[in-house]
Design an enzyme around this catalytic site. Sequence first.
Site, PDB file in Angstrom:
ATOM      1  N   ALA A 224       0.831  -1.216   0.000  1.00  0.00           N
ATOM      2  CA  ALA A 224       0.000   0.000   0.000  1.00  0.00           C
ATOM      3  C   ALA A 224       0.861   1.259   0.000  1.00  0.00           C
ATOM      4  O   ALA A 224       0.343   2.368   0.101  1.00  0.00           O
ATOM      5  CB  ALA A 224      -0.920   0.001   1.217  1.00  0.00           C
TER       6      ALA A 224
ATOM      7  N   ARG B  21      20.696   6.056   4.909  1.00  0.00           N
ATOM      8  CA  ARG B  21      19.847   4.850   4.849  1.00  0.00           C
ATOM      9  C   ARG B  21      20.129   3.912   6.035  1.00  0.00           C
ATOM     10  O   ARG B  21      19.227   3.252   6.541  1.00  0.00           O
ATOM     11  CB  ARG B  21      20.059   4.113   3.529  1.00  0.00           C
ATOM     12  CG  ARG B  21      19.627   4.929   2.310  1.00  0.00           C
ATOM     13  CD  ARG B  21      19.874   4.160   1.042  1.00  0.00           C
ATOM     14  NE  ARG B  21      19.605   4.926  -0.164  1.00  0.00           N
ATOM     15  CZ  ARG B  21      20.512   5.679  -0.789  1.00  0.00           C
ATOM     16  NH1 ARG B  21      21.735   5.797  -0.310  1.00  0.00           N
ATOM     17  NH2 ARG B  21      20.189   6.319  -1.903  1.00  0.00           N
TER      18      ARG B  21
ATOM     19  N   VAL C 163      14.170  -4.355  -1.368  1.00  0.00           N
ATOM     20  CA  VAL C 163      14.145  -2.941  -1.764  1.00  0.00           C
ATOM     21  C   VAL C 163      14.214  -2.041  -0.533  1.00  0.00           C
ATOM     22  O   VAL C 163      14.885  -1.007  -0.536  1.00  0.00           O
ATOM     23  CB  VAL C 163      12.848  -2.650  -2.567  1.00  0.00           C
ATOM     24  CG1 VAL C 163      12.794  -1.203  -3.021  1.00  0.00           C
ATOM     25  CG2 VAL C 163      12.735  -3.602  -3.762  1.00  0.00           C
TER      26      VAL C 163
ATOM     27  N   ASN D 145      15.105  -0.126   2.693  1.00  0.00           N
ATOM     28  CA  ASN D 145      16.461   0.278   3.096  1.00  0.00           C
ATOM     29  C   ASN D 145      16.797   0.015   4.551  1.00  0.00           C
ATOM     30  O   ASN D 145      15.894   0.011   5.382  1.00  0.00           O
ATOM     31  CB  ASN D 145      16.631   1.784   2.813  1.00  0.00           C
ATOM     32  CG  ASN D 145      16.987   2.027   1.366  1.00  0.00           C
ATOM     33  OD1 ASN D 145      17.794   1.307   0.798  1.00  0.00           O
ATOM     34  ND2 ASN D 145      16.392   3.066   0.768  1.00  0.00           N
TER      35      ASN D 145
ATOM     36  N   ASP E 133      20.406   2.631  -9.004  1.00  0.00           N
ATOM     37  CA  ASP E 133      21.689   3.341  -9.122  1.00  0.00           C
ATOM     38  C   ASP E 133      22.274   3.140 -10.533  1.00  0.00           C
ATOM     39  O   ASP E 133      22.806   4.070 -11.136  1.00  0.00           O
ATOM     40  CB  ASP E 133      22.665   2.811  -8.061  1.00  0.00           C
ATOM     41  CG  ASP E 133      22.015   2.799  -6.693  1.00  0.00           C
ATOM     42  OD1 ASP E 133      21.776   3.879  -6.144  1.00  0.00           O
ATOM     43  OD2 ASP E 133      21.693   1.700  -6.187  1.00  0.00           O
TER      44      ASP E 133
ATOM     45  N   HIS F 148      24.137  -0.098  -1.628  1.00  0.00           N
ATOM     46  CA  HIS F 148      23.177   0.936  -2.063  1.00  0.00           C
ATOM     47  C   HIS F 148      23.190   2.036  -0.999  1.00  0.00           C
ATOM     48  O   HIS F 148      22.324   2.106  -0.120  1.00  0.00           O
ATOM     49  CB  HIS F 148      21.775   0.343  -2.215  1.00  0.00           C
ATOM     50  CG  HIS F 148      20.727   1.391  -2.506  1.00  0.00           C
ATOM     51  ND1 HIS F 148      20.736   2.177  -3.630  1.00  0.00           N
ATOM     52  CD2 HIS F 148      19.638   1.796  -1.787  1.00  0.00           C
ATOM     53  CE1 HIS F 148      19.706   3.010  -3.609  1.00  0.00           C
ATOM     54  NE2 HIS F 148      19.037   2.796  -2.498  1.00  0.00           N
TER      55      HIS F 148
HETATM   56  P1  NAD Z   1       6.137   3.869   2.101  1.00  0.00           P
HETATM   57  O1  NAD Z   1       6.225   4.316   3.516  1.00  0.00           O
HETATM   58  O2  NAD Z   1       5.332   4.673   1.145  1.00  0.00           O
HETATM   59  O3  NAD Z   1       5.566   2.379   2.060  1.00  0.00           O
HETATM   60  C1  NAD Z   1       6.068   1.378   2.874  1.00  0.00           C
HETATM   61  C2  NAD Z   1       4.921   0.432   3.160  1.00  0.00           C
HETATM   62  O4  NAD Z   1       5.440  -0.680   3.858  1.00  0.00           O
HETATM   63  C3  NAD Z   1       3.819   1.055   4.039  1.00  0.00           C
HETATM   64  O5  NAD Z   1       2.574   0.956   3.394  1.00  0.00           O
HETATM   65  C4  NAD Z   1       3.865   0.199   5.327  1.00  0.00           C
HETATM   66  O6  NAD Z   1       2.578   0.016   5.913  1.00  0.00           O
HETATM   67  C5  NAD Z   1       4.445  -1.103   4.772  1.00  0.00           C
HETATM   68  N1  NAD Z   1       5.068  -1.966   5.802  1.00  0.00           N
HETATM   69  C6  NAD Z   1       5.768  -1.602   6.891  1.00  0.00           C
HETATM   70  N2  NAD Z   1       6.131  -2.698   7.587  1.00  0.00           N
HETATM   71  C7  NAD Z   1       5.663  -3.765   6.920  1.00  0.00           C
HETATM   72  C8  NAD Z   1       5.694  -5.172   7.160  1.00  0.00           C
HETATM   73  N3  NAD Z   1       6.273  -5.685   8.236  1.00  0.00           N
HETATM   74  N4  NAD Z   1       5.077  -5.987   6.268  1.00  0.00           N
HETATM   75  C9  NAD Z   1       4.463  -5.482   5.182  1.00  0.00           C
HETATM   76  N5  NAD Z   1       4.390  -4.146   4.916  1.00  0.00           N
HETATM   77  C10 NAD Z   1       4.982  -3.315   5.767  1.00  0.00           C
HETATM   78  O7  NAD Z   1       7.644   3.682   1.574  1.00  0.00           O
HETATM   79  P2  NAD Z   1       8.138   3.519   0.069  1.00  0.00           P
HETATM   80  O8  NAD Z   1       8.414   4.886  -0.482  1.00  0.00           O
HETATM   81  O9  NAD Z   1       7.286   2.596  -0.661  1.00  0.00           O
HETATM   82  O10 NAD Z   1       9.586   2.877   0.344  1.00  0.00           O
HETATM   83  C11 NAD Z   1       9.701   1.591   0.898  1.00  0.00           C
HETATM   84  C12 NAD Z   1      11.156   1.273   1.210  1.00  0.00           C
HETATM   85  O11 NAD Z   1      11.928   1.240   0.006  1.00  0.00           O
HETATM   86  C13 NAD Z   1      11.856   2.311   2.104  1.00  0.00           C
HETATM   87  O12 NAD Z   1      12.680   1.631   3.055  1.00  0.00           O
HETATM   88  C14 NAD Z   1      12.708   3.094   1.128  1.00  0.00           C
HETATM   89  O13 NAD Z   1      13.819   3.696   1.761  1.00  0.00           O
HETATM   90  C15 NAD Z   1      13.130   1.990   0.195  1.00  0.00           C
HETATM   91  N6  NAD Z   1      13.652   2.399  -1.114  1.00  0.00           N
HETATM   92  C16 NAD Z   1      14.679   1.668  -1.637  1.00  0.00           C
HETATM   93  C17 NAD Z   1      15.193   1.987  -2.875  1.00  0.00           C
HETATM   94  C18 NAD Z   1      16.337   1.191  -3.458  1.00  0.00           C
HETATM   95  O14 NAD Z   1      16.837   1.563  -4.529  1.00  0.00           O
HETATM   96  N7  NAD Z   1      16.793   0.101  -2.843  1.00  0.00           N
HETATM   97  C19 NAD Z   1      14.649   3.036  -3.602  1.00  0.00           C
HETATM   98  C20 NAD Z   1      13.598   3.761  -3.041  1.00  0.00           C
HETATM   99  C21 NAD Z   1      13.097   3.443  -1.787  1.00  0.00           C
HETATM  100  C1  LMR Z   2      16.942   5.977  -3.334  1.00  0.00           C
HETATM  101  O1  LMR Z   2      18.100   5.712  -3.656  1.00  0.00           O
HETATM  102  O2  LMR Z   2      16.253   6.820  -3.943  1.00  0.00           O
HETATM  103  C2  LMR Z   2      16.308   5.237  -2.197  1.00  0.00           C
HETATM  104  O3  LMR Z   2      17.228   4.382  -1.584  1.00  0.00           O
HETATM  105  C3  LMR Z   2      15.654   6.131  -1.205  1.00  0.00           C
HETATM  106  C4  LMR Z   2      16.669   6.876  -0.360  1.00  0.00           C
HETATM  107  O4  LMR Z   2      16.568   6.825   0.858  1.00  0.00           O
HETATM  108  O5  LMR Z   2      17.546   7.532  -0.930  1.00  0.00           O
END
Ligand code: NAD
Ligand code: LMR
Length: 325
Positions: free
Chosen positions: A13, A98, A129, A131, A159, A187
Amino acid sequence: MTDPVRIAITGAAGQICYSMLFRIASGGMYGPNQPVVLQLLEIPQAMGVLEAVKMELDDCAFPLLADTICTSDPKTAFTDIDAALFVGAKPRGPGMERSDLLKDNGNIFSSLGKVLNEVANPEAKICVVGNPANTNAYILKANAPNINPRNVTALTRLDHNRAISQLAAKVDCKVTDINKMLIWGNHSTTQVPDISYCTVSGKAASGMVDQSWAQEEFIPTVAKRGGAVIAARGSSSAASAGSAVVDHMASWVNGTADGDWTSMSVPSDGSYGITEGLIYSYPVICKGGDYEIVQGLEINDFIAGKMKESENELLEEAEAVKDMT
Ligand code: NAD
Ligand code: LMR
């Protein structure tokens, strides 16, 4: 009729999933002939929003979407899966690194790892995904010993894509002219975007840009791009992250193009002297639903030093989570 593939997706969600689910359901990940079942996991408080996401998925009448299951029970989400995308985790805000998320998010990956271990197909393909993605994948892998450890990967494709886009703008070419872009490491801001092997329409990219641009502008711009998006948007990248997950899985499942590779964070097998078991970003060639780390690349001293720094950061993160692994 081809059997559908079942994909578990956590945090369904949230922001990333709001763009990513529609790409998957329309065939972007597994291709135009492969039906999919989405097994969407959320925390109980977010189930109302998740139901709304399902309503919108239904309203798209995607021909390839065979079913959408919404649940707050990880066992239901992880049963019979071919793949799992671990997005659910807290994002960072302005001024945070992160790794500041480790305490809050690490527990999610240790507890979901245990359930995955209990019910999931050992050959399911996993992409983390949430962080800090590499160390969360490291925690997940430790808690799910029944899952083929090679299949526990983390996302550095965002990246990789950012690096392609920056280089294309610099040399004024199409993104499709660029081959063999490469991200080493974590990352995080210690990641190592490396153009040493990169080509632009078959010519060495390193001969087309100054070394000072590559070292002093390109690397920090790519490594800090996530922070720049947060500063501009007030929240972390979402659509580009979802798109990168689609790319990561599509490459893994369908293969990388001949003469190219991609960057994936995978468990180190000691390649390039990196500590075995750390989830480290390498160049990989994907074929037949599997990947191989590209071997035998010569690494210059500048890149080697930076690769070590990123490894050291991952070792520190691993030490910080040793009670979860
Ligand atoms: P968001 O807050 O919009 O959504 C996260 C969702 O995870 C929420 O709906 C929350 O209710 C749900 N959640 C929390 N704990 C949970 C659990 N135990 N089980 C199932 N669902 C759970 O965040 P987002 O913008 O979608 O980002 C999600 C994650 O991805 C963050 O940690 C963000 O930093 C990371 N991210 C990583 C990268 C990457 O390149 N690796 C890029 C962007 C964001
Ligand atoms: C990104 O690289 O955009 C994600 O990992 C979100 C962040 O915390 O930078």
